[in-house]
Design a protein around this motif. Sequence first.
Motif, PDB file in Angstrom:
ATOM      1  N   SER A   1       0.957  -1.202   0.203  1.00  0.00           N
ATOM      2  CA  SER A   1       0.109  -0.128  -0.107  1.00  0.00           C
ATOM      3  C   SER A   1       0.948   1.294  -0.011  1.00  0.00           C
ATOM      4  CB  SER A   1      -1.027   0.027   1.114  1.00  0.00           C
ATOM      5  OG  SER A   1      -0.374  -0.300   2.324  1.00  0.00           O
ATOM      6  N   ARG A   2       0.185   2.105  -0.559  1.00  0.00           N
ATOM      7  CA  ARG A   2       0.959   3.523  -0.330  1.00  0.00           C
ATOM      8  C   ARG A   2       0.871   4.397   0.788  1.00  0.00           C
ATOM      9  NH1 ARG A   2       3.207   6.540  -4.758  1.00  0.00           N
ATOM     10  NH2 ARG A   2       3.021   4.959  -6.144  1.00  0.00           N
ATOM     11  N   GLN A   3       1.824   4.874   1.263  1.00  0.00           N
ATOM     12  CA  GLN A   3       1.734   5.921   2.591  1.00  0.00           C
ATOM     13  C   GLN A   3       2.629   7.040   2.260  1.00  0.00           C
ATOM     14  OE1 GLN A   3       3.283   3.913   5.936  1.00  0.00           O
ATOM     15  NE2 GLN A   3       1.692   2.697   6.474  1.00  0.00           N
ATOM     16  N   GLY A   4       1.717   8.096   1.563  1.00  0.00           N
ATOM     17  CA  GLY A   4       2.448   9.121   1.224  1.00  0.00           C
ATOM     18  C   GLY A   4       3.461   8.793  -0.227  1.00  0.00           C
ATOM     19  N   ALA A   5       4.604   9.178   0.003  1.00  0.00           N
ATOM     20  CA  ALA A   5       5.500   8.751  -1.299  1.00  0.00           C
ATOM     21  C   ALA A   5       6.146   7.520  -0.911  1.00  0.00           C
ATOM     22  CB  ALA A   5       6.749   9.803  -1.160  1.00  0.00           C
ATOM     23  N   ARG A   6       5.780   6.772   0.100  1.00  0.00           N
ATOM     24  CA  ARG A   6       6.454   5.319   0.327  1.00  0.00           C
ATOM     25  C   ARG A   6       5.492   4.270  -0.062  1.00  0.00           C
ATOM     26  NH1 ARG A   6       8.980   5.366   6.318  1.00  0.00           N
ATOM     27  NH2 ARG A   6       7.031   4.066   6.505  1.00  0.00           N
ATOM     28  N   ILE A   7       6.262   3.473  -0.324  1.00  0.00           N
ATOM     29  CA  ILE A   7       5.429   2.052  -0.631  1.00  0.00           C
ATOM     30  C   ILE A   7       5.811   0.777   0.562  1.00  0.00           C
ATOM     31  CG2 ILE A   7       4.923  -0.023  -2.311  1.00  0.00           C
ATOM     32  CD1 ILE A   7       3.987   2.107  -3.479  1.00  0.00           C
ATOM     33  N   VAL A   8       4.675   0.539   1.237  1.00  0.00           N
ATOM     34  CA  VAL A   8       5.013  -0.386   2.279  1.00  0.00           C
ATOM     35  C   VAL A   8       4.354  -1.673   2.145  1.00  0.00           C
ATOM     36  CG1 VAL A   8       5.243   1.516   3.784  1.00  0.00           C
ATOM     37  CG2 VAL A   8       3.023   0.429   3.816  1.00  0.00           C
ATOM     38  N   THR A   9       4.866  -2.851   2.729  1.00  0.00           N
ATOM     39  CA  THR A   9       4.049  -4.213   2.834  1.00  0.00           C
ATOM     40  C   THR A   9       2.867  -4.173   3.450  1.00  0.00           C
ATOM     41  OG1 THR A   9       5.216  -4.987   4.743  1.00  0.00           O
ATOM     42  CG2 THR A   9       6.455  -5.148   2.583  1.00  0.00           C
ATOM     43  N   SER A  10       1.970  -4.728   2.986  1.00  0.00           N
ATOM     44  CA  SER A  10       0.539  -4.882   3.757  1.00  0.00           C
ATOM     45  C   SER A  10      -0.067  -6.236   3.411  1.00  0.00           C
ATOM     46  CB  SER A  10      -0.466  -4.003   2.911  1.00  0.00           C
ATOM     47  OG  SER A  10      -0.707  -4.092   1.534  1.00  0.00           O
ATOM     48  N   GLY A  11       0.674  -7.165   3.182  1.00  0.00           N
ATOM     49  CA  GLY A  11       0.050  -8.618   2.785  1.00  0.00           C
ATOM     50  C   GLY A  11       1.107  -9.639   2.970  1.00  0.00           C
ATOM     51  N   GLY A  12       0.836 -10.887   2.706  1.00  0.00           N
ATOM     52  CA  GLY A  12       1.675 -11.927   2.528  1.00  0.00           C
ATOM     53  C   GLY A  12       2.486 -12.005   1.277  1.00  0.00           C
ATOM     54  N   ARG A  13       1.803 -12.258   0.269  1.00  0.00           N
ATOM     55  CA  ARG A  13       2.429 -12.092  -1.054  1.00  0.00           C
ATOM     56  C   ARG A  13       2.630 -10.554  -1.347  1.00  0.00           C
ATOM     57  NH1 ARG A  13       0.307 -16.283  -4.967  1.00  0.00           N
ATOM     58  NH2 ARG A  13      -1.907 -15.471  -4.370  1.00  0.00           N
ATOM     59  N   VAL A  14       3.814  -9.950  -1.569  1.00  0.00           N
ATOM     60  CA  VAL A  14       4.240  -8.811  -1.441  1.00  0.00           C
ATOM     61  C   VAL A  14       4.179  -8.151  -3.093  1.00  0.00           C
ATOM     62  CG1 VAL A  14       5.413  -6.822  -1.022  1.00  0.00           C
ATOM     63  CG2 VAL A  14       5.090  -8.524   0.772  1.00  0.00           C
ATOM     64  N   LEU A  15       5.103  -8.736  -3.625  1.00  0.00           N
ATOM     65  CA  LEU A  15       5.387  -8.405  -4.979  1.00  0.00           C
ATOM     66  C   LEU A  15       5.550  -9.505  -5.966  1.00  0.00           C
ATOM     67  CD1 LEU A  15       8.269  -5.787  -4.178  1.00  0.00           C
ATOM     68  CD2 LEU A  15       5.869  -5.033  -5.113  1.00  0.00           C
ATOM     69  N   GLY A  16       5.303  -9.507  -7.277  1.00  0.00           N
ATOM     70  CA  GLY A  16       5.696 -10.256  -8.246  1.00  0.00           C
ATOM     71  C   GLY A  16       6.760  -9.841  -9.371  1.00  0.00           C
ATOM     72  N   VAL A  17       7.812 -10.352  -9.159  1.00  0.00           N
ATOM     73  CA  VAL A  17       8.788  -9.691 -10.202  1.00  0.00           C
ATOM     74  C   VAL A  17       8.907 -10.505 -11.674  1.00  0.00           C
ATOM     75  CG1 VAL A  17      11.233  -8.755 -10.369  1.00  0.00           C
ATOM     76  CG2 VAL A  17      10.176  -8.873  -8.145  1.00  0.00           C
ATOM     77  N   MET A  18       8.489  -9.797 -12.767  1.00  0.00           N
ATOM     78  CA  MET A  18       8.520 -10.674 -13.756  1.00  0.00           C
ATOM     79  C   MET A  18       9.564 -10.306 -14.772  1.00  0.00           C
ATOM     80  SD  MET A  18       7.430 -10.353 -17.379  1.00  0.00           S
ATOM     81  CE  MET A  18       7.003  -8.621 -17.510  1.00  0.00           C
ATOM     82  N   GLY A  19      10.017 -11.302 -15.458  1.00  0.00           N
ATOM     83  CA  GLY A  19      11.098 -11.137 -16.351  1.00  0.00           C
ATOM     84  C   GLY A  19      10.996 -11.699 -17.828  1.00  0.00           C
ATOM     85  N   MET A  20      11.200 -11.552 -18.931  1.00  0.00           N
ATOM     86  CA  MET A  20      10.817 -12.190 -20.152  1.00  0.00           C
ATOM     87  C   MET A  20      12.144 -11.926 -21.077  1.00  0.00           C
ATOM     88  SD  MET A  20       7.694 -10.750 -22.371  1.00  0.00           S
ATOM     89  CE  MET A  20       7.933  -8.950 -22.138  1.00  0.00           C
ATOM     90  N   ASP A  21      12.230 -13.204 -21.786  1.00  0.00           N
ATOM     91  CA  ASP A  21      13.384 -12.953 -22.664  1.00  0.00           C
ATOM     92  C   ASP A  21      13.296 -14.268 -23.670  1.00  0.00           C
ATOM     93  OD1 ASP A  21      15.964 -12.680 -23.765  1.00  0.00           O
ATOM     94  OD2 ASP A  21      16.698 -11.612 -21.637  1.00  0.00           O
ATOM     95  N   LYS A  22      14.333 -14.520 -24.278  1.00  0.00           N
ATOM     96  CA  LYS A  22      14.323 -15.302 -25.442  1.00  0.00           C
ATOM     97  C   LYS A  22      13.941 -16.795 -24.951  1.00  0.00           C
ATOM     98  CE  LYS A  22      18.062 -14.246 -27.742  1.00  0.00           C
ATOM     99  NZ  LYS A  22      18.201 -13.012 -27.307  1.00  0.00           N
TER     100      LYS A  22
END
Length: 426
Positions: free
Chosen positions: A368-389
């Motif tokens: 979640s957003r707290q002003g200019a900061r992004i903070v954790t608010s759950g169990g799964r926080v981020l999903g980082v996706m990469g794509m390539d050949k």
Amino acid sequence: MKVLVIGSGGREHAIVWKLGFSRKVDRIYCAPGNGGIGGQARCVDIKADNIKALADFAAKRKIHLTVVGPEAPLAMGIVDEFQRRKLKIFGPDKAATQLESSKVFAKEFMRRHHIPTAPFKVFTTSAEAIGFCKSVQYPTVIKADGLAAGKGAVIAKDEKQAVRVIEDMMERRLFGEAGASIVVESFLRGQEVSIMAVADGTTILPLLPSQDHKQAYDGDRGPNTGGMGAYCPVGFVDADMMERINEHILQPTINGLASEGVNYRGVLYAGLMLTDTGPKVLEFNCRFGDPEIQAVMPLLQNDLFELMMAAVNHKLSSFGKLNWRREAAACVVMASKGYPGKYSTGAKITGLEDVRDNNCFVFHAGTSRQGARIVTSGGRVLGVMGMDKNLKLALNRAYRQVSRIRFEGAMYRRDIGSRPGQPVKI
Ligand code: AMP
Ligand code: GLY
């Protein structure tokens, strides 16, 4: 066109992100959204289960299409309510959602329509279920009938464990009413694969196959989670296998539903086990998989809005074929320490701005957003996706970005996509 996406997870961020590339979409709202979705959509403070408020919002803002991310509003009948009010919505109605919300319904449906699945029996009393467990082979699988947040299926290694699980579900009601009935089914061996498809009531278009990693820790150890990472496509599912899955599972499911008066529109997700005797259904879901869709959407070349509209308007047969980038994508989930058990929230996330690779994207889930900061608010926080050949390069890209992102207690699996083709361990 204006679109409203309902939900607040990584799946919804991926849907919003992909809709953002549509030539037809000029405004996207997301209810309620999360700390990252605001980058691509306007977040609206309405919870996903507040069906009346969502329908009022869609009517007032003249939304052209509403897309439902999670299963809970579907099972509550959001689609029925929107349809009653003549609002266009992408997702199956309440009756159709029983395929996911009731294991008993799904298994009996499969039996009626000869859709391959594990042999099973349904029980409504613990005494009968326990009696039956004396005669089965182990391991055996015990499933609560209703929705149980991904915890309702247990693989019992012996009779003692089976009895305990049955008592937990049926007598102690660990999952509440979800345990009023249970399914006991044979254990299947093989590789698991997620096949998601888009249906319009009669036609069904499969997406590329994907695989997720359900256990919390490397080497498929630890408790089951909602999914710790995913990749797409899956090397061992070739065109012939996809054809077989379409012919024996996806199309018969849509046809079977139609023959019972259910016009299935939206996502049909079949969780399959590829066994020695062919693909068999482990479960059906009525929505995109999370995190699978975060690895599938980046490879889709078609316009997602047009695809969803074609499904809602019963026009998939003239949609043509889906086009895919001939590449691979991987999504690594960063979770809060303790997930899927207890975890703390409110940790500041740094390094998000360092992700500047065009072939990567960070999908937000529990943030979640707290002003200019992004903070954790759950169990799964981020999903980082990469794509390539290829998958290896896609994974390298994703993990390179993961190493730049930090928050206190961050944990992630280091072996996403690393063993494609290997038999699943038990
Ligand atoms: P479900 O909620 O039915 O998808 O089950 C959750 C997980 O349990 C699946 O993703 C599989 O890993 C496992 N599972 C479910 N049913 C079976 C089965 N009959 N044989 C082996 N594993 C199963
Ligand atoms: N990742 C599994 C699911 O979405 O059900």
